[in-house]
Design an enzyme around this catalytic site. Structure first.
Site, PDB file in Angstrom:
ATOM      1  N   SER A 161       0.281  -0.629   0.005  1.00 24.01           N
ATOM      2  CA  SER A 161       0.043   0.257   0.527  1.00 24.01           C
ATOM      3  C   SER A 161       0.950   1.692   0.105  1.00 24.01           C
ATOM      4  O   SER A 161       2.167   1.357   0.713  1.00 24.01           O
ATOM      5  CB  SER A 161      -0.967   0.113   1.298  1.00 24.01           C
ATOM      6  OG  SER A 161      -1.659   0.960   1.605  1.00 24.01           O
ATOM      7  N   TYR A 186      -2.070   0.841  10.288  1.00 23.43           N
ATOM      8  CA  TYR A 186      -1.731   0.275   9.383  1.00 23.43           C
ATOM      9  C   TYR A 186       0.108   0.650   8.369  1.00 23.43           C
ATOM     10  O   TYR A 186       0.194  -0.118   7.802  1.00 23.43           O
ATOM     11  CB  TYR A 186      -2.823   0.614   8.630  1.00 23.43           C
ATOM     12  CG  TYR A 186      -3.378   0.501   7.759  1.00 23.43           C
ATOM     13  CD1 TYR A 186      -3.555  -1.150   7.225  1.00 23.43           C
ATOM     14  CD2 TYR A 186      -2.931   0.598   6.304  1.00 23.43           C
ATOM     15  CE1 TYR A 186      -3.744  -1.336   5.501  1.00 23.43           C
ATOM     16  CE2 TYR A 186      -2.966   0.409   5.402  1.00 23.43           C
ATOM     17  CZ  TYR A 186      -3.406  -0.766   4.358  1.00 23.43           C
ATOM     18  OH  TYR A 186      -3.740  -0.712   2.982  1.00 23.43           O
TER      19      TYR A 186
END
Length: 256
Positions: free
Chosen positions: A142, A155
């Site tokens: 990501s 995250y």
């Protein structure tokens, strides 16, 4: 492009996982669809098997359990003529419900699913592939790994760690003919998140300036789930044989 290859996809019940599985089968691969949500995988396998291209099998798998990854690798071998997997795509990921890196619980949960599962997938798939002197391991990263203050930090930390794993594993397995790469789509959930992200990156910009950026730059390129799948096909095929230890960033706005 993937004719004769055996592939494993974890997180196969997600939108990205389904798109990857569909593309892999269309390009001739035999695929094991692995996910905690095995019912969706079974339904997708039925659809893919009617396409008369590649073939698909479904299996329940919790990527945080090492023995489940072992079982999936064994199933691939058993289901497809005793052939070891050529491709292992770890698409399992978690971001809902995690917040601050200061919360040990949140950080441990994100690291367990997003990092430890990738490490275990690379270890087990790598051990099998290095014996055959060939193979490709992929994972979903990501761009949020580069923006620690724009998303929940637990995250973003976990996704940054995945990039370190990819580079280290690529160097370790390269001499055995095994490639390790990541694909990092940039996902923006909504216009409000677009504005929030831009506010953090450009704190001196006013509301109208941020709106101008969104309307004129951030909505021009749209990355679909299928685009991620096409990138995976390229990296897993012989066309991507010279790519190793790379994080392929798909930087358009994600289509939802």
């Amino acid at each position: 492009m993937l004719s004769g290859k055996v592939a494993i996809i974890t997180g196969a019940a997600s939108n990205i996982g389904k798109a990857i599985a569909t593309r892999f089968v269309a390009h001739g691969a035999s695929v094991v669809l692995a996910d905690i949500n095995v019912a969706d995988c079974q339904q997708l396998a039925s659809i893919l098997n009617s396409s008369k291209a590649g073939v698909a099998e479904a299996m329940k798998c919790d990527v945080t359990v090492a023995s489940d990854i072992t079982k999936v690798i064994h199933k691939a071998n058993k289901s497809f003529n005793n052939k070891d997997p050529d491709i292992f795509y770890n698409n399992a990921g978690f971001h809902d419900g995690v917040s601050s890196a200061r919360s040990i619980t949140d950080l441990d949960k994100a690291m367990s699913i997003n990092v430890k599962s990738v490490l275990e997938s690379i270890r087990q798939a790598g051990d099998v592939m290095r014996k055959n002197k060939s193979g490709c391991i992929l994972c979903t990263g990501s761009t949020m790994g580069l923006l620690g203050d724009a998303v929940p930090s637990a995250y973003s930390i976990s996704k940054a760690a995945v990039m370190g794993l990819v580079r280290a594993a690529a160097a370790e397995l390269a001499n055995d003919g095994v490639r390790v790469n990541a694909i990092s789509p940039h996902r923006v959930e909504s216009r409000s998140l677009d504005s929030l992200l831009l506010e953090k990156i450009f704190p001196t910009a006013d509301t109208q300036q941020r709106l101008h950026m969104i309307e004129n730059y951030m909505t021009k390129r749209v990355v679909k789930y299928e685009d991620v799948a096409d990138a995976a096909v390229f990296l897993a095929s012989d066309y991507g044989k010279s790519v190793n230890g790379h994080n392929l960033e798909l930087s358009g706005t994600f289509s939802v």
